[in-house]
Write a protein that holds these residues in place. Structure first.
Motif, short mmCIF file in Angstrom:
data_model
loop_
_atom_site.label_atom_id
_atom_site.label_comp_id
_atom_site.label_asym_id
_atom_site.label_seq_id
_atom_site.Cartn_x
_atom_site.Cartn_y
_atom_site.Cartn_z
N ALA A 119 10.07 6.26 3.74
CA ALA A 119 9.79 7.50 2.94
C ALA A 119 11.10 8.10 2.69
CB ALA A 119 8.97 8.58 3.65
N ALA A 161 13.98 8.64 -0.54
CA ALA A 161 14.17 8.60 -2.14
C ALA A 161 15.29 7.67 -2.66
CB ALA A 161 14.30 9.88 -2.57
N LEU A 215 9.44 6.51 -4.27
CA LEU A 215 9.36 8.03 -4.04
C LEU A 215 10.55 8.50 -5.16
CD1 LEU A 215 9.71 8.95 -0.27
CD2 LEU A 215 7.86 9.43 -1.86
N ILE A 231 7.88 16.70 -3.75
CA ILE A 231 7.22 15.85 -2.95
C ILE A 231 5.93 15.55 -3.47
CG2 ILE A 231 6.20 15.17 -0.80
CD1 ILE A 231 9.03 15.10 -0.48
N VAL A 266 14.15 14.40 2.85
CA VAL A 266 12.80 14.42 2.55
C VAL A 266 12.16 15.07 3.83
CG1 VAL A 266 10.58 13.09 2.55
CG2 VAL A 266 12.74 12.52 1.34
#
Length: 261
Positions: free
Chosen positions: A7, A9, A32, A39, A222
């Protein structure tokens, strides 16, 4: 094969490049949005299915299915695709796997999934960052309904070989619980022989290709949106983690050559 990272980006094609150098036609999938875009509330699994179908029809891909290699959050998507599209997936390598929806729900063919979010009261904040492991759910019963998918991935529907890789010092996931849940679901329906497990004492969460330096903790933007702390502890003891990376890489290549090459 398709490579799915965790997870994050950012765009990182290092593992996809390594696989390509070993003769695998590899699609590196970044899924992502940039951190400043926010998000997503849920993932459209249909979009991943479209990519899967497109890649299966790509001229240089051997007909009959492809392999998926994924780590952490990407492994959740990979296991979902293998569960719901067993006709298109021939093998899955899941490093530090996730067996249920926790950060986001997913939507597939118009139907949403439930999710099992982390319990933030169980987060452990240290000078190096936050330990998330004990905050994750240990639910084993399906929580779906007629109108929603269960948060727990239906791994019992997987029909291809699966290689699960985990480290006992993973500080982000209760990864041994996840591995056990995946195996138990497959074994319950007579598919336990398809599930291969590599368990490495002392290894952390980010088990990467050999000679990659141990990343014990990391600034991950994130994380601010997920656990209100951008510094995440991944875990791992230097020597044990290095040995795990070297051993797992040779096993991954052998597994993929056997099942998709």
């Amino acid at each position: 094969m398709i490579e799915l990272k965790g997870a994050t980006a950012s765009v990182n094609e290092s593992k996809a490049s390594l696989f390509a150098s070993r003769g695998f036609l590899t699609l590196n999938l970044t899924y992502l949005p940039p951190v400043d875009a926010g998000i997503p509330e849920y993932f459209e699994l249909d979009q991943f299915e479209e990519i899967l179908d497109w890649f299966c029809k790509y001229p240089n891909v051997i007909p009959g299915g492809i392999g998926l290699h994924a780590i952490c959050f990407g492994s959740w998507i990979a296991l979902l695709l293998a569960s719901l599209r067993s006709d298109a997936v021939n093998a899955v390598v899941a490093v530090s796997p996730i067996s249920f929806a926790h950060l986001f729900s997913f939507k597939y063919q118009g139907k949403m999934s439930e999710k099992l979010p982390a319990d933030n009261s169980k987060l452990i904040h240290t000078k190096d960052g936050v330990v998330v492991r004990d905050a994750h759910s240990s639910e084993t019963e399906d929580n779906g309904s007629a109108s929603t998918f269960s948060a727990i991935t239906p791994c019992e529907q997987i029909n291809c070989p699966v290689l699960l890789i985990c480290g006992t010092d993973d500080q982000y996931l209760n990864v041994e619980f996840n591995v056990r849940q995946i195996y138990d679901r497959m074994n319950k329906v007579g598919k336990g022989h398809l599930c291969n497990i590599l368990r490495y004492p002392g290894a952390g969460h980010l088990i990467e290709p050999p000679y990659t330096p141990l990343c014990y903790s990391q600034f991950e933007p994130v994380g601010r949106a997920i656990v209100d702390n951008p510094h995440i502890i991944w875990g791992g003891e230097s020597k044990a983690h290095a040995q795990a990376q070297e051993d797992s890489w040779s096993n991954i290549l052998a597994f993929l050559r056997k099942h998709i090459a």
